[in-house]
Scaffold this motif. Structure first.
Motif, mmCIF file in Angstrom:
data_model
loop_
_atom_site.group_PDB
_atom_site.id
_atom_site.type_symbol
_atom_site.label_atom_id
_atom_site.label_comp_id
_atom_site.label_asym_id
_atom_site.label_seq_id
_atom_site.Cartn_x
_atom_site.Cartn_y
_atom_site.Cartn_z
ATOM 1 N N ALA A 178 32.223 31.482 41.093
ATOM 2 C CA ALA A 178 32.758 32.755 41.582
ATOM 3 C C ALA A 178 34.045 32.494 42.357
ATOM 4 C CB ALA A 178 31.735 33.435 42.496
ATOM 5 N N PRO A 179 35.087 33.294 42.162
ATOM 6 C CA PRO A 179 36.355 33.035 42.829
ATOM 7 C C PRO A 179 36.323 33.307 44.317
ATOM 8 C CG PRO A 179 36.468 35.073 41.569
ATOM 9 C CD PRO A 179 35.150 34.441 41.242
ATOM 10 N N GLY A 180 35.323 34.035 44.808
ATOM 11 C CA GLY A 180 35.245 34.339 46.232
ATOM 12 C C GLY A 180 35.609 35.783 46.515
ATOM 13 N N ARG A 181 35.155 36.249 47.671
ATOM 14 C CA ARG A 181 35.357 37.665 48.007
ATOM 15 C C ARG A 181 36.818 38.034 48.185
ATOM 16 N NH1 ARG A 181 33.396 37.936 53.061
ATOM 17 N NH2 ARG A 181 32.940 35.734 53.114
ATOM 18 N N ARG A 182 37.644 37.091 48.628
ATOM 19 C CA ARG A 182 39.042 37.423 48.879
ATOM 20 C C ARG A 182 39.816 37.677 47.599
ATOM 21 N NH1 ARG A 182 42.360 32.169 49.265
ATOM 22 N NH2 ARG A 182 43.986 33.510 50.081
ATOM 23 N N PHE A 183 39.237 37.326 46.428
ATOM 24 C CA PHE A 183 39.914 37.539 45.162
ATOM 25 C C PHE A 183 39.427 38.800 44.442
ATOM 26 C CE2 PHE A 183 40.347 32.978 45.942
ATOM 27 C CZ PHE A 183 41.718 32.845 45.807
ATOM 28 N N THR A 184 38.685 39.650 45.134
ATOM 29 C CA THR A 184 38.197 40.885 44.524
ATOM 30 C C THR A 184 39.356 41.743 44.021
ATOM 31 O OG1 THR A 184 36.237 40.890 45.945
ATOM 32 C CG2 THR A 184 36.857 42.982 44.915
ATOM 33 N N ASP A 185 40.395 41.899 44.851
ATOM 34 C CA ASP A 185 41.549 42.706 44.452
ATOM 35 C C ASP A 185 42.316 42.040 43.310
ATOM 36 O OD1 ASP A 185 40.998 44.662 46.293
ATOM 37 O OD2 ASP A 185 42.272 43.801 47.848
ATOM 38 N N PHE A 186 42.390 40.719 43.340
ATOM 39 C CA PHE A 186 43.038 39.982 42.247
ATOM 40 C C PHE A 186 42.345 40.281 40.921
ATOM 41 C CE2 PHE A 186 42.919 36.254 39.468
ATOM 42 C CZ PHE A 186 44.263 35.964 39.305
ATOM 43 N N GLU A 187 41.008 40.208 40.896
ATOM 44 C CA GLU A 187 40.251 40.460 39.672
ATOM 45 C C GLU A 187 40.361 41.923 39.249
ATOM 46 O OE1 GLU A 187 39.090 38.282 37.808
ATOM 47 O OE2 GLU A 187 39.059 36.507 39.079
ATOM 48 N N ARG A 188 40.382 42.830 40.220
ATOM 49 C CA ARG A 188 40.515 44.259 39.895
ATOM 50 C C ARG A 188 41.849 44.533 39.217
ATOM 51 N NH1 ARG A 188 43.300 47.858 42.561
ATOM 52 N NH2 ARG A 188 43.384 46.607 44.475
ATOM 53 N N ARG A 189 42.917 43.955 39.746
ATOM 54 C CA ARG A 189 44.228 44.188 39.151
ATOM 55 C C ARG A 189 44.354 43.508 37.788
ATOM 56 N NH1 ARG A 189 45.809 43.876 44.743
ATOM 57 N NH2 ARG A 189 46.081 41.615 44.620
ATOM 58 N N ARG A 190 43.759 42.321 37.656
ATOM 59 C CA ARG A 190 43.823 41.638 36.366
ATOM 60 C C ARG A 190 43.119 42.433 35.273
ATOM 61 N NH1 ARG A 190 42.213 35.345 35.292
ATOM 62 N NH2 ARG A 190 40.227 35.994 36.200
ATOM 63 N N ALA A 191 42.056 43.146 35.640
ATOM 64 C CA ALA A 191 41.304 43.931 34.662
ATOM 65 C C ALA A 191 42.111 45.105 34.123
ATOM 66 C CB ALA A 191 40.005 44.433 35.289
ATOM 67 N N THR A 192 43.153 45.536 34.853
ATOM 68 C CA THR A 192 43.957 46.670 34.391
ATOM 69 C C THR A 192 44.898 46.282 33.250
ATOM 70 O OG1 THR A 192 45.777 46.269 35.944
ATOM 71 C CG2 THR A 192 43.922 47.607 36.729
ATOM 72 N N GLY A 193 45.188 44.991 33.103
ATOM 73 C CA GLY A 193 46.101 44.553 32.059
ATOM 74 C C GLY A 193 47.563 44.665 32.433
ATOM 75 N N ARG A 194 47.862 45.156 33.635
ATOM 76 C CA ARG A 194 49.241 45.229 34.102
ATOM 77 C C ARG A 194 49.580 43.928 34.825
ATOM 78 N NH1 ARG A 194 49.209 50.478 37.708
ATOM 79 N NH2 ARG A 194 51.355 49.822 38.090
ATOM 80 N N GLY A 195 50.721 43.370 34.544
ATOM 81 C CA GLY A 195 51.098 42.127 35.183
ATOM 82 C C GLY A 195 50.568 40.917 34.426
ATOM 83 N N GLN A 196 50.892 39.743 34.950
ATOM 84 C CA GLN A 196 50.460 38.472 34.363
ATOM 85 C C GLN A 196 49.808 37.638 35.453
ATOM 86 O OE1 GLN A 196 53.713 37.060 31.427
ATOM 87 N NE2 GLN A 196 54.779 38.468 32.795
ATOM 88 N N TYR A 197 48.765 36.901 35.074
ATOM 89 C CA TYR A 197 47.916 36.257 36.076
ATOM 90 C C TYR A 197 47.625 34.817 35.696
ATOM 91 C CZ TYR A 197 47.209 41.176 37.167
ATOM 92 O OH TYR A 197 47.413 42.489 37.470
#
Length: 259
Positions: free
Chosen positions: A134-153
């Motif tokens: 698990a990436p950890g709780r601090r990466f919740t927003d990172f995973e949420r934004r990655r799921a939108t498909g906007r941007g590159q990760y």
């Protein structure tokens, strides 16, 4: 860390050199247990570039003064914890606050649980783990934004798989990103941005256009790249979002508090 009927107060020792310039910077904050979020008492944070150091008090607080303008590397250590490090850049008279986390280390031959009855401990067979950590709780927003498909990760695991050695290496094959190199220094430039319009760097949710472009790749845990205003999420929108935004998550960032 537990105390029973004992009030722990440990003085904070600050390394301040005589005659420090008035333009010097200050770093302060807390050292926290990465598992529990509790303050770590008597932890030491040392500045490798100056030899100065500070020790945390009973609330896990530390303060380092007299830091010269530029980039400094800090080492954090405490009994029972793994050592940690972070590299930060400072401007003249900057007063930076940064909470740092270190990982507890279980004593050899124990289960890592306080008060465990090691005499009755039973050794269990090894179980292979196939799921990604698990990436950890601090990466919740990172995973949420990655799921939108906007941007590159890019994650830490991906950087290691592709043998990435610099921030520029990590972004070199990303669409819409080019580099302007002069004097051996390369700076990112978004293809859709006007000439001479550098991207905004956000390091651990804080705008840092000084340290961001030169951050050591070993300190990067995750990376988000947005090449134009139409890609930039609302939380990063600002006056320079039209030039692109590069979001960096480092080893120094803290997990959010559990509610």
């Amino acid at each position: 860390m537990r105390t029973t009927g004992l009030s722990l107060v440990i003085g904070m020792f600050i390394a301040v050199r005589p005659g420090m310039a008035q333009s010097s910077a200050t770093l302060s904050g807390r050292i926290l247990d990465a598992t529990t979020g509790a303050p770590v008492v008597a932890a030491t944070i040392a500045v490798t570039t100056t030899g100065g150091s500070a020790r945390t008090d009973s609330l896990g607080r530390y303060r380092l003064e007299g830091l010269k303008v530029g980039i400094h590397r800090f080492l954090v250590s405490a009994p029972g914890y793994s050592r940690g490090s972070v590299t930060l850049a400072f401007a003249a008279k900057e007063r930076m606050e940064r909470d740092l986390e270190i990982e507890p280390v279980a004593a050899p031959g124990t289960t890592g649980v306080v008060g465990a009855d090691t005499a009755r401990a039973q050794v269990l067979p090894k179980v292979p783990v196939t799921a990604d950590a698990a990436p950890g709780r601090r990466f919740t927003d990172f995973e949420r934004r990655r799921a939108t498909g906007r941007g590159q990760y890019m994650t830490r695991a991906e950087m290691e798989a592709f043998n990435v050695y610099t921030l520029q290496d990590a972004m070199r094959n990303m669409r819409g990103v080019k580099f302007n190199c002069t004097g051996g220094v390369c700076r990112a430039q978004m293809v859709r941005a006007p000439l001479g319009c550098p991207p905004e760097y956000v390091v651990d949710e804080r705008i840092d256009n000084t340290f961001g472009p030169v951050i050591p790749v070993r300190d990067i845990q995750a990376l988000e790249v947005y090449t134009g205003v139409s890609d930039v999420p609302g939380e990063f929108a600002g006056r320079n979002s039209g030039c692109g935004v590069i979001v960096i998550w480092t080893t120094a960032g803290r997990e959010p508090r559990r509610k």
